[in-house]
Design a protein around this motif. Structure first.
Motif, PDB file in Angstrom:
ATOM      1  N   ALA A  26       0.828  -1.210   0.000  1.00 46.20           N
ATOM      2  CA  ALA A  26       0.000   0.000   0.000  1.00 46.20           C
ATOM      3  C   ALA A  26       0.859   1.254   0.000  1.00 46.20           C
ATOM      4  O   ALA A  26       0.554   2.237  -0.684  1.00 46.20           O
ATOM      5  CB  ALA A  26      -0.919  -0.014   1.218  1.00 46.20           C
ATOM      6  N   GLN A  83      -5.196   7.141   1.740  1.00 42.25           N
ATOM      7  CA  GLN A  83      -6.230   6.680   2.662  1.00 42.25           C
ATOM      8  C   GLN A  83      -6.050   5.202   2.982  1.00 42.25           C
ATOM      9  O   GLN A  83      -6.259   4.768   4.122  1.00 42.25           O
ATOM     10  CB  GLN A  83      -7.617   6.925   2.053  1.00 42.25           C
ATOM     11  CG  GLN A  83      -8.781   6.495   2.938  1.00 42.25           C
ATOM     12  CD  GLN A  83      -8.777   7.205   4.280  1.00 42.25           C
ATOM     13  OE1 GLN A  83      -8.438   8.379   4.371  1.00 42.25           O
ATOM     14  NE2 GLN A  83      -9.138   6.480   5.338  1.00 42.25           N
ATOM     15  N   ARG A  84      -5.662   4.401   1.982  1.00 41.27           N
ATOM     16  CA  ARG A  84      -5.443   2.970   2.210  1.00 41.27           C
ATOM     17  C   ARG A  84      -4.279   2.754   3.172  1.00 41.27           C
ATOM     18  O   ARG A  84      -4.328   1.881   4.051  1.00 41.27           O
ATOM     19  CB  ARG A  84      -5.162   2.277   0.879  1.00 41.27           C
ATOM     20  CG  ARG A  84      -5.067   0.761   0.971  1.00 41.27           C
ATOM     21  CD  ARG A  84      -5.226   0.114  -0.385  1.00 41.27           C
ATOM     22  NE  ARG A  84      -5.185  -1.339  -0.295  1.00 41.27           N
ATOM     23  CZ  ARG A  84      -4.125  -2.098  -0.587  1.00 41.27           C
ATOM     24  NH1 ARG A  84      -3.003  -1.520  -1.019  1.00 41.27           N
ATOM     25  NH2 ARG A  84      -4.175  -3.397  -0.471  1.00 41.27           N
TER      26      ARG A  84
END
Length: 369
Positions: free
Chosen positions: A116, A170-171
């Motif tokens: 991520a 955001q992840r």
């Protein structure tokens, strides 16, 4: 003589006959039945420690006395999860440790987090490239060196890359990324004590594990079970005095925060929750306590006798009313409320009478053996 008194005296008489009352009284100094009364000697009175108190009508404010259990206040309990798959790299805190808000508890290495974060880095690079391209197309359009369509395409690509970058960020935040590449640092969101730890270094985890529980022990609940007959005396914000069973001399003050809406059909009771904030005495989750709820209703005058004066004979509340210093009459009474030390008497005796308030158990034991 009332029906209850007849039954009571009959019970006493049968008890004495069943154990050879006349023979025993001739050889031992014990109480004996004389009509509806019980007679005993001064020697027995002194030996049993019998004493009497006068029944009076005094101001009375009912209280409810029950046993409760200490529990954590869930408003001040935090469950800190692992959030993602990985391997526990290090643990900083253990059961009983005190922590502050934001303090690290453990580290988890995660390929999912690293992926991520890599995606977020790539998205940021694409965003910077789109920003440069959009600015170039805008400058060329102002100089009429490109078409409006080309500038619009560049602006749209910039918007898309910006959205991709924000989504990637955001992840990373959802995975708990907070600086170190591929490492999630578990932090306590509140100040308190570690009450549970489920992680060890080298342990493989997934996103469903609660690694730590932290509780602020300055805010606790006392869970009470109050019988249906006493519910009318319990109200929100009533004062409650709490004492641990192991140390009855300790007094901790709390307030009623919730009175249950459902009566248990088996126990005929409902749950009452008491909040205890900043207790001066260290309470432990699961600990048993005595709780006395002082009702918020106005006081009233009532006939009171000490708790020690009341015994139960064949299931009936009974007091020993003094007729003289060595003669008492067992009398069935109807109890009302209690203030934790005395019972309210609704029927059976009148103001001015004297009832035994010490040595009562010894008297009952000799009579109803």
């Amino acid at each position: 003589m009332g029906a209850a008194a007849v039954v009571l005296v009959g019970t006493l008489a049968r008890s004495r006959r069943g154990h050879g009352a006349s023979a025993e009284s001739s050889t031992r100094d014990v109480p004996r039945l004389d009509g509806t009364s019980v007679v005993f000697s001064n020697a027995f009175k002194e030996r049993a420690g019998l004493a009497f108190t006068k029944v009076e009508s005094v101001p009375f404010k009912p209280a409810v006395r029950v046993v409760g259990t200490v529990a954590f206040n869930p408003t001040y309990v935090a469950a800190i999860g692992t959030r993602l798959r990985g391997t526990v790299r290090r643990t900083y805190k253990y059961e009983g440790d005190r922590v502050t808000a934001g303090e690290p508890l453990a580290e988890v290495e995660s390929a999912d987090l690293a992926e991520a974060q890599s995606t977020a880095i790539q998205a940021e690079a694409s965003l910077r490239t789109a920003e440069v391209q959009a600015k170039r197309e805008k400058d060329l359009l102002e100089k009429s060196l490109t078409t409006a369509r080309e500038a619009e395409v560049a602006a749209t690509d910039l918007a898309n890359q910006n959205a991709n970058y924000k989504a990637a960020q955001q992840r990373v935040r959802a995975f708990g990324g907070n600086g170190t590449f591929g490492t999630f640092v578990m932090r306590s969101p509140i100040a308190g004590h570690v009450i549970e730890r489920a992680l060890s270094p080298g342990q493989s985890v997934d996103g469903s594990i609660v690694g730590y529980r932290v509780a602020d022990l300055d805010h606790l609940w006392i869970e009470l079970s109050v019988f249906e007959r006493d519910l009318g005396l319990v109200h929100l914000d009533d004062d409650v005095e709490v004492s641990p069973l192991a140390e009855p001399g300790v007094k901790i003050i709390g307030k009623v925060a919730h009175v249950g809406e459902i009566i248990d059909p088996t126990t005929r009771s409902t749950a009452v929750r008491v909040t205890v904030d900043h207790p001066k005495y260290h309470l432990r989750q699961g600990q048993s306590v005595h709780a006395t709820v002082t009702t918020g209703t106005a006081s009233r005058h009532a006939l009171l006798v000490p708790h020690a004066s009341v015994v139960h004979v064949d299931g009936r509340p009974t007091v020993f009313v003094a007729e003289s210093d060595t003669r008492v009459k067992p009398t069935t009474v109807k109890l009302g409320g209690s203030d934790g030390a005395s019972y309210e008497i609704l029927d059976g005796i009148v103001a001015g009478q004297r009832v035994a308030n010490a040595g009562v158990f010894a008297l009952k034991s000799e009579l109803f053996r």
